[in-house]
Design an enzyme around this catalytic site. Structure first.
Site, PDB file in Angstrom:
ATOM      1  N   GLY A   1     -14.584 -13.387  19.715  1.00  0.00           N
ATOM      2  CA  GLY A   1     -15.269 -12.575  20.712  1.00  0.00           C
ATOM      3  C   GLY A   1     -15.289 -13.236  22.076  1.00  0.00           C
ATOM      4  O   GLY A   1     -16.280 -13.166  22.799  1.00  0.00           O
ATOM      5  N   ALA A   2     -14.162 -13.844  22.461  1.00  0.00           N
ATOM      6  CA  ALA A   2     -14.124 -14.671  23.671  1.00  0.00           C
ATOM      7  C   ALA A   2     -13.812 -13.896  24.938  1.00  0.00           C
ATOM      8  O   ALA A   2     -13.741 -14.488  26.014  1.00  0.00           O
ATOM      9  CB  ALA A   2     -13.088 -15.783  23.499  1.00  0.00           C
ATOM     10  N   ASN A   3     -13.642 -12.590  24.843  1.00  0.00           N
ATOM     11  CA  ASN A   3     -13.255 -11.838  26.039  1.00  0.00           C
ATOM     12  C   ASN A   3     -14.430 -11.491  26.944  1.00  0.00           C
ATOM     13  O   ASN A   3     -14.228 -11.077  28.091  1.00  0.00           O
ATOM     14  CB  ASN A   3     -12.515 -10.558  25.645  1.00  0.00           C
ATOM     15  CG  ASN A   3     -13.348  -9.646  24.775  1.00  0.00           C
ATOM     16  OD1 ASN A   3     -13.422  -9.870  23.569  1.00  0.00           O
ATOM     17  ND2 ASN A   3     -13.979  -8.635  25.351  1.00  0.00           N
TER      18      ASN A   3
ATOM     19  N   GLY B   1     -19.101 -11.955  27.670  1.00  0.00           N
ATOM     20  CA  GLY B   1     -20.411 -12.465  27.299  1.00  0.00           C
ATOM     21  C   GLY B   1     -20.433 -13.930  26.937  1.00  0.00           C
ATOM     22  O   GLY B   1     -19.804 -14.781  27.568  1.00  0.00           O
TER      23      GLY B   1
ATOM     24  N   GLY C   1     -19.170 -15.509  24.350  1.00  0.00           N
ATOM     25  CA  GLY C   1     -17.891 -16.048  23.920  1.00  0.00           C
ATOM     26  C   GLY C   1     -17.013 -16.449  25.087  1.00  0.00           C
ATOM     27  O   GLY C   1     -16.325 -17.479  25.034  1.00  0.00           O
TER      28      GLY C   1
ATOM     29  N   SER D   1     -29.182 -15.504  15.653  1.00  0.00           N
ATOM     30  CA  SER D   1     -30.121 -15.029  16.676  1.00  0.00           C
ATOM     31  C   SER D   1     -31.541 -15.172  16.141  1.00  0.00           C
ATOM     32  O   SER D   1     -31.746 -15.545  14.978  1.00  0.00           O
ATOM     33  CB  SER D   1     -29.848 -13.567  17.043  1.00  0.00           C
ATOM     34  OG  SER D   1     -30.448 -12.690  16.100  1.00  0.00           O
TER      35      SER D   1
ATOM     36  N   TYR E   1     -29.227  -5.659  11.174  1.00  0.00           N
ATOM     37  CA  TYR E   1     -28.885  -6.764  12.076  1.00  0.00           C
ATOM     38  C   TYR E   1     -29.564  -8.054  11.621  1.00  0.00           C
ATOM     39  O   TYR E   1     -28.931  -9.111  11.552  1.00  0.00           O
ATOM     40  CB  TYR E   1     -29.326  -6.412  13.495  1.00  0.00           C
ATOM     41  CG  TYR E   1     -29.088  -7.528  14.504  1.00  0.00           C
ATOM     42  CD1 TYR E   1     -27.803  -7.853  14.913  1.00  0.00           C
ATOM     43  CD2 TYR E   1     -30.165  -8.237  15.044  1.00  0.00           C
ATOM     44  CE1 TYR E   1     -27.581  -8.865  15.840  1.00  0.00           C
ATOM     45  CE2 TYR E   1     -29.950  -9.251  15.971  1.00  0.00           C
ATOM     46  CZ  TYR E   1     -28.660  -9.557  16.367  1.00  0.00           C
ATOM     47  OH  TYR E   1     -28.445 -10.567  17.277  1.00  0.00           O
TER      48      TYR E   1
END
Length: 310
Positions: free
Chosen positions: A21-23, A25, A27, A150, A176
């Site tokens: 998820g590095a694209n 936020g 990440g 979280s 979640y």
């Protein structure tokens, strides 16, 4: 004492990292800082287009290290397997795996293999990814797996007989919480297995507190207009606990890192609280066994009790 910041990340020249998820936020910030300190970072992204755009931004900052983009859809275990195979075919080491990507309280949906989407992406996808990258992690001295949880871990409950919400009415926040509690249970059980095998791999976990990322975009106006402006911190601040868990030489296996103040929602990085349910060793073992069955990833040789050292 001086607060820990990204300035205290050690020299990472010659190291290789994977950030899911590095694209965007958190990440993106993690990938940017790791590459700034010399690492070669594989930005594992579901969207190749958004990943390429993010990589250009990282490269524009003139990092000491480098980046590349690779396709990874955690909602599809076939994609996870393809990513792991491709990575290991082209890279001989993996120093840091950051299991960051996640989704929060979407409408009910299922992954390609039929798992409830939050449990499937946040837990099972990363469980499968870590297991399939394990040979390279074990072959790399002092490597590390950092999984992002979280504060939702504290409201989470693991319903082993209905993990995929087939018999219960779907409640997005409860689902979640289950997935975020699973992240911590996974970290602690992984650390136990690594230690028992004598492996020089550490498993850590972290959470960002209340960070202004795009994770909460499904929460509506209360989150966007009231809570985010009051509690939210910049994404770089939210990334600091993750970066510390992933790079601090003194971050012990099984440790959790978080902001310090306002019930761990903001402030400097410190050791955080592990939810009481996450400390249930029997629950951790049972969840592990179920996860092996659901993903068909068995964590050999750890599952065989072998002694392994890089």
């Amino acid at each position: 004492m001086e607060h820990w910041t990204e300035r205290q990340i050690p020299d990472l020249v010659g190291r290789t990292a994977v950030v899911t998820g590095a694209n965007s936020g958190l990440g993106f910030e993690v990938a940017r800082e790791l590459s700034a300190h010399g690492a070669h970072v594989v930005m594992a992204c579901r969207s190749q287009e958004r990943g390429a755009s993010a990589a250009e931004k990282v490269e524009a900052a003139g990092p000491r290290g480098s980046v590349e983009v690779a396709a990874l859809d955690l909602a599809d275990l076939d994609s996870v397997a393809a990513f792991a195979a491709g990575f290991q075919a082209h890279h001989g080491r993996l120093d840091v795996l950051v299991n960051n990507a996640g989704i929060m309280t979407p409408p009910f949906s299922r992954t390609k293999q039929g798992f409830e989407m939050q449990f499937g992406v946040n837990h099972l996808g990363h469980f499968a990814l870590t297991g399939q990258l394990l040979p390279t992690l074990l072959a790399t001295p002092d490597s590390r797996v950092t999984t992002v949880t979280s504060t939702g871990q504290h409201i989470g409950r693991i319903e082993l007989d209905d993990l995929n919400w087939e018999r219960r009415k779907y409640r997005p926040l409860a689902a979640y919480g289950q997935s975020k509690l699973a992240n911590v249970l996974f970290t602690l059980e992984l650390q136990n297995l690594l230690a028992a095998a004598g492996a020089h791999v550490r498993a850590t976990t972290a959470h960002p507190g209340w960070s202004k990322s795009n994770l909460s975009r499904t929460q509506g106006w209360l989150m966007d207009k009231v809570l985010d402006p009051y509690l939210g911190t910049p994404t770089l601040h939210g990334a600091r606990p993750i970066l510390r868990a992933a790079t601090d030489p003194y971050a012990a296996g099984g440790s959790l890192w978080s902001p310090t103040y306002m019930y761990e929602h903001r402030g400097p990085v410190s050791a955080g609280r592990i939810a009481k349910r996450a400390q249930d060793a029997d629950l951790a073992r049972r969840l592990w066994e179920v996860s092996v069955g659901l993903t068909n990833v068995d964590y050999a040789p750890l599952a065989q009790g072998e002694r392994v050292r890089a």
